[in-house]
Design an enzyme around this catalytic site. Structure first.
Site, PDB file in Angstrom:
ATOM      1  N   LEU A  34       0.702  -1.038   0.285  1.00 36.97           N
ATOM      2  CA  LEU A  34      -0.069  -0.008   0.083  1.00 36.97           C
ATOM      3  C   LEU A  34       0.882   1.353   0.127  1.00 36.97           C
ATOM      4  O   LEU A  34       1.956   1.365   0.681  1.00 36.97           O
ATOM      5  CB  LEU A  34      -0.859   0.023   1.341  1.00 36.97           C
ATOM      6  CG  LEU A  34      -2.063  -1.094   1.371  1.00 36.97           C
ATOM      7  CD1 LEU A  34      -2.855  -1.024   2.578  1.00 36.97           C
ATOM      8  CD2 LEU A  34      -3.155  -0.803   0.130  1.00 36.97           C
ATOM      9  N   GLU A  42      -9.969   2.421   8.567  1.00 40.69           N
ATOM     10  CA  GLU A  42     -10.374   2.138   7.186  1.00 40.69           C
ATOM     11  C   GLU A  42     -10.361   0.643   6.946  1.00 40.69           C
ATOM     12  O   GLU A  42     -11.373   0.069   6.601  1.00 40.69           O
ATOM     13  CB  GLU A  42      -9.538   2.917   6.304  1.00 40.69           C
ATOM     14  CG  GLU A  42     -10.036   2.780   4.803  1.00 40.69           C
ATOM     15  CD  GLU A  42      -9.843   1.584   3.915  1.00 40.69           C
ATOM     16  OE1 GLU A  42     -10.484   1.304   3.333  1.00 40.69           O
ATOM     17  OE2 GLU A  42      -8.799   0.766   4.327  1.00 40.69           O
TER      18      GLU A  42
END
Length: 216
Positions: A34, A42
């Protein structure tokens, strides 16, 4: 565990894509990871949404499960202690059908269509199948978007700037052909909770939750 089918293929189940991507370029990764630091709230949202059965699905909550479909690289990016993702059918797409473990909740398929055919059989069984989510990576998202079964995208739009080398294959913005942004009320109703409104911030990274639906 690889797949073998003997009975006639059932209808393919509906598919929802769930993804976090940068606001303008729809970047989803960099160097196999990521681009942004871990966003705990999240990730908790992702876990709740992909585990929660549809409130009106008529399924037995003690036996039915949702499913997550992912590519091999996405599977390998999940820490060992968290895979297979608990409480969900895990299906890993891998052309070589590498063994990913003997856990019955993690099976391999050579294509997205084969994975959905398998899940269609699951849906016919007593255990039951809830919702089906595609969770990455870019090639799997692209394959899903080419199928009529892909009906919506749950998007975490990352507003902070990050360099990316991997991208979601569809730009979702006002006027995107064939897609519309759902209202907050529609998103809440589908997700099954009051999704946090507006701008969110974690560790200096800003994002917001959206839902897009196919209209063609």
């Amino acid at each position: 565990m690889s797949l073998e089918f003997q009975a006639a293929a059932p209808p393919l189940p509906e598919v929802t894509l769930i993804v976090a991507a940068t606001a303008r370029q729809m970047g989803i990764g960099r160097a196999g990871a990521l681009p942004w630091p871990m966003l705990k709230r999240e990730m908790a949202y992702f876990a709740r949404v992909t585990r929660r059965l549809a409130p009106d699905g008529g399924l037995n909550p003690h036996t039915a499960r949702n499913a997550v479909i992912m590519g091999r690289k996405t599977w390998e990016s999940i820490p060992d202690r968290f895979r297979p993702l608990p409480g969900r059918w895990n299906v890993v797409l891998s052309r070589g059908k590498e063994e990913e473990g003997q856990n019955p909740n993690a099976v391999t398929a050579q294509s997205l269509e084969e994975a959905l055919t398998y899940l269609g059989h699951v849906k016919q069984k007593e255990d039951g199948l809830g919702r089906v989510f595609v969770i990455g990576g870019a090639q799997i998202y692209g394959a899903a978007l080419e199928m009529k079964e892909a009906r919506r995208v749950l998007l975490t739009r990352v507003l902070s700037k990050f360099e990316c080398d991997t991208f979601f294959p569809l730009k979702l913005e006002e006027g995107s052909p064939g897609w519309r942004r759902a209202s907050q009320e529609e998103m809440d109703a589908w997700v099954g909770e009051e999704v946090p409104r507006g701008l969110q911030s974690e560790g200096g990274t800003e994002y917001e939750f959206e839902m897009w639906e196919r209209v063609d």
